[in-house]
Design a protein around this motif. Structure first.
Motif, PDB file in Angstrom:
ATOM      1  N   THR A 124      45.732   5.507  18.501  1.00 39.10           N
ATOM      2  CA  THR A 124      44.732   5.114  19.483  1.00 39.10           C
ATOM      3  C   THR A 124      44.259   3.697  19.177  1.00 39.10           C
ATOM      4  N   TYR A 125      43.815   3.018  20.224  1.00 38.12           N
ATOM      5  CA  TYR A 125      43.249   1.680  20.024  1.00 38.12           C
ATOM      6  C   TYR A 125      41.924   1.743  19.279  1.00 38.12           C
ATOM      7  N   ILE A 126      41.223   2.865  19.416  1.00 41.00           N
ATOM      8  CA  ILE A 126      39.899   2.988  18.790  1.00 41.00           C
ATOM      9  C   ILE A 126      39.992   2.863  17.281  1.00 41.00           C
ATOM     10  N   SER A 127      41.034   3.423  16.686  1.00 38.63           N
ATOM     11  CA  SER A 127      41.170   3.355  15.230  1.00 38.63           C
ATOM     12  C   SER A 127      41.288   1.908  14.761  1.00 38.63           C
TER      13      SER A 127
ATOM     14  N   LYS B 126      53.396  -6.644  28.670  1.00 45.46           N
ATOM     15  CA  LYS B 126      52.787  -5.380  28.251  1.00 45.46           C
ATOM     16  C   LYS B 126      52.093  -5.520  26.910  1.00 45.46           C
ATOM     17  N   TYR B 127      52.694  -6.204  25.967  1.00 46.51           N
ATOM     18  CA  TYR B 127      52.116  -6.334  24.635  1.00 46.51           C
ATOM     19  C   TYR B 127      50.907  -7.269  24.626  1.00 46.51           C
ATOM     20  N   PHE B 128      50.881  -8.254  25.502  1.00 46.80           N
ATOM     21  CA  PHE B 128      49.698  -9.090  25.628  1.00 46.80           C
ATOM     22  C   PHE B 128      48.506  -8.261  26.086  1.00 46.80           C
ATOM     23  N   TRP B 129      48.746  -7.347  27.010  1.00 49.79           N
ATOM     24  CA  TRP B 129      47.672  -6.469  27.477  1.00 49.79           C
ATOM     25  C   TRP B 129      47.189  -5.568  26.350  1.00 49.79           C
ATOM     26  N   ASN B 130      48.100  -5.065  25.537  1.00 51.21           N
ATOM     27  CA  ASN B 130      47.691  -4.250  24.395  1.00 51.21           C
ATOM     28  C   ASN B 130      46.828  -5.052  23.426  1.00 51.21           C
ATOM     29  N   SER B 131      47.199  -6.298  23.171  1.00 49.47           N
ATOM     30  CA  SER B 131      46.405  -7.139  22.281  1.00 49.47           C
ATOM     31  C   SER B 131      45.023  -7.392  22.855  1.00 49.47           C
TER      32      SER B 131
ATOM     33  N   PRO C  20      50.400  -4.239  19.592  1.00 49.10           N
ATOM     34  CA  PRO C  20      49.998  -5.563  20.096  1.00 49.10           C
ATOM     35  C   PRO C  20      51.162  -6.531  20.131  1.00 49.10           C
ATOM     36  N   VAL C  21      50.879  -7.737  20.625  1.00 49.78           N
ATOM     37  CA  VAL C  21      51.945  -8.706  20.866  1.00 49.78           C
ATOM     38  C   VAL C  21      52.548  -9.222  19.566  1.00 49.78           C
ATOM     39  N   THR C  22      51.825  -9.151  18.456  1.00 49.23           N
ATOM     40  CA  THR C  22      52.374  -9.627  17.185  1.00 49.23           C
ATOM     41  C   THR C  22      53.579  -8.809  16.735  1.00 49.23           C
ATOM     42  N   THR C  23      53.718  -7.613  17.266  1.00 50.69           N
ATOM     43  CA  THR C  23      54.869  -6.773  16.924  1.00 50.69           C
ATOM     44  C   THR C  23      55.991  -6.876  17.961  1.00 50.69           C
ATOM     45  N   ALA C  24      55.761  -7.605  19.061  1.00 55.18           N
ATOM     46  CA  ALA C  24      56.778  -7.696  20.110  1.00 55.18           C
ATOM     47  C   ALA C  24      57.997  -8.468  19.648  1.00 55.18           C
TER      48      ALA C  24
ATOM     49  N   VAL D 242      38.738 -14.130  17.328  1.00 55.46           N
ATOM     50  CA  VAL D 242      39.868 -13.896  18.236  1.00 55.46           C
ATOM     51  C   VAL D 242      41.182 -14.205  17.527  1.00 55.46           C
ATOM     52  N   ILE D 243      41.200 -15.308  16.779  1.00 47.68           N
ATOM     53  CA  ILE D 243      42.417 -15.671  16.054  1.00 47.68           C
ATOM     54  C   ILE D 243      42.726 -14.650  14.971  1.00 47.68           C
ATOM     55  N   PHE D 244      41.702 -14.239  14.199  1.00 51.37           N
ATOM     56  CA  PHE D 244      41.920 -13.273  13.119  1.00 51.37           C
ATOM     57  C   PHE D 244      42.461 -11.951  13.653  1.00 51.37           C
ATOM     58  N   ILE D 245      41.800 -11.410  14.658  1.00 49.25           N
ATOM     59  CA  ILE D 245      42.138 -10.071  15.139  1.00 49.25           C
ATOM     60  C   ILE D 245      43.411 -10.092  15.977  1.00 49.25           C
ATOM     61  N   TYR D 246      43.587 -11.145  16.763  1.00 42.14           N
ATOM     62  CA  TYR D 246      44.806 -11.263  17.564  1.00 42.14           C
ATOM     63  C   TYR D 246      46.043 -11.339  16.675  1.00 42.14           C
ATOM     64  N   ASN D 247      45.921 -12.038  15.556  1.00 41.54           N
ATOM     65  CA  ASN D 247      47.059 -12.200  14.642  1.00 41.54           C
ATOM     66  C   ASN D 247      47.217 -11.049  13.660  1.00 41.54           C
ATOM     67  N   ASP D 248      46.325 -10.077  13.704  1.00 46.56           N
ATOM     68  CA  ASP D 248      46.409  -8.967  12.752  1.00 46.56           C
ATOM     69  C   ASP D 248      47.675  -8.148  13.017  1.00 46.56           C
ATOM     70  N   PHE D 249      48.441  -7.943  11.995  1.00 46.34           N
ATOM     71  CA  PHE D 249      49.698  -7.198  12.098  1.00 46.34           C
ATOM     72  C   PHE D 249      49.646  -5.872  11.352  1.00 46.34           C
ATOM     73  N   PHE D 250      48.814  -5.809  10.300  1.00 50.50           N
ATOM     74  CA  PHE D 250      48.848  -4.671   9.385  1.00 50.50           C
ATOM     75  C   PHE D 250      48.234  -3.417   9.996  1.00 50.50           C
ATOM     76  N   TRP D 251      46.985  -3.511  10.477  1.00 51.45           N
ATOM     77  CA  TRP D 251      46.291  -2.300  10.934  1.00 51.45           C
ATOM     78  C   TRP D 251      46.930  -1.686  12.179  1.00 51.45           C
ATOM     79  N   PRO D 252      47.299  -2.442  13.204  1.00 58.15           N
ATOM     80  CA  PRO D 252      47.980  -1.797  14.339  1.00 58.15           C
ATOM     81  C   PRO D 252      49.286  -1.129  13.949  1.00 58.15           C
ATOM     82  N   LEU D 253      50.036  -1.757  13.047  1.00 57.14           N
ATOM     83  CA  LEU D 253      51.299  -1.168  12.627  1.00 57.14           C
ATOM     84  C   LEU D 253      51.080   0.112  11.832  1.00 57.14           C
TER      85      LEU D 253
END
Length: 302
Positions: free
Chosen positions: A163-166, A84-89, A250-254, A229-240
């Motif tokens: 929202t994902y848009i933010s 599920k979290y991979f799909w969110n990422s 995203p998956v970084t929080t799983a 892809v690496i930068f945004i996939y590994n981003d932890f701050f903004w989604p949190l």
């Protein structure tokens, strides 16, 4: 009579008598040390993930006692809900990379291939934006998204929060400056005769951009796409910060789902961390040739 000289004989004749080919021992030593420094944490995490917690408790983490299996990976995948979290990422990363490269290519074309009054000033402005720490704008952006009212059919929170848009908007905005800088330098290295010939044939600005410059920038897009892809996939701050619903993170929080209340299974955490690395590693291996070409192409231009 014509004598044929092989490249090896020609190179030998050009070298002074008695000289030996230079060996870059210092360069090789530095590269080996850096490679070990980068690979050691990943290798140690993989090694820890392959060992049961009972083995490390009995013999310690700095031991080579077995057994070794993939039980931690199976448990981490099921307990962490990685599918599920991979799909969110993917819902965050793919649109962000596409929008970032598209808008950055438009801006890079405007400042590098079109002569107008503010092209240098805009390039400096976009480049200077990279010097601003993103965390400085965290509180203003949060309040702005919170008070931006939206219909509930569009956002169940009534605003841009949750929202994902933010996350997509903020990531795109902060990455455009870097991509514009790289693409503008790449486009400047392309021959201006191409666009001048197209202009003589009656091609407009959009035709020059889409049909001539864009196809020539594929190596640069591959290199930047891999990095983004690496930068945004590994981003932890903004989604949190912007997403409060745990099912949309995203998956970084799983990996947080693998944490215990009073005790943490570090073998399980190592397996979860290794799982999160796999997508970026696969993308780099698939685009490795284009990535290297995008970094080196144009470096020999005079």
């Amino acid at each position: 009579m014509t004598t044929l000289t092989t490249p090896r004989l020609a190179r030998t004749a050009a070298e002074p008598a008695g000289s030996r080919p230079r060996r870059h021992y210092a360069t090789h030593l530095v590269l080996i040390v850096l490679a070990v420094m980068w690979l050691l944490p990943l290798g140690w995490s993989l090694y820890t993930a392959l060992r049961p917690i009972e083995s490390t408790n009995a013999h310690g983490y700095f031991s080579i006692a077995g057994p070794y299996n993939f039980d931690n990976f199976v448990t981490a995948w099921n307990q962490g809900g990685f599918s599920k979290y991979f799909w969110n990422s993917a819902l965050i990363t793919v649109p962000t990379v596409i929008l970032t490269l598209f808008f950055a290519s438009l801006m890079a074309f405007a400042v590098s291939r079109v002569s107008w009054k503010f092209n240098i000033a805009l390039l400096i402005l976009f480049t200077a934006g990279n010097l601003l720490p993103p965390q400085v704008l965290a509180a203003p952006l949060f309040q702005m998204f919170k008070h931006l009212e939206l219909p509930y059919w569009f956002s169940d929170s009534g605003s841009l929060l949750n929202t994902y848009i933010s996350v997509i908007v903020v990531d795109t905005a902060f990455q455009i400056g870097f991509c514009t800088f790289v693409l503008s330098n790449y486009m400047k290295a392309l021959s201006h005769d191409l666009t001048e010939a197209a202009l003589v044939d009656g091609a407009g600005i959009w035709t020059q951009y889409w049909s001539i410059i864009m196809p020539l920038c594929r190596p640069a897009f591959a290199a930047l796409g891999t990095l983004e892809v690496i930068f945004i996939y590994n981003d932890f701050f903004w989604p949190l910060l912007f997403i409060q619903n745990g099912d949309r993170l995203p998956v970084t929080t799983a990996i947080n789902n693998l944490q215990g209340v009073f005790l943490s299974n570090y073998n399980l955490l190592a397996a979860g961390a290794t799982i999160t690395v796999i997508p970026t590693l696969v993308i780099y291996l698939v685009l490795q040739r284009q990535f290297v070409a995008g970094l080196t192409l144009g470096s020999s231009k005079g």
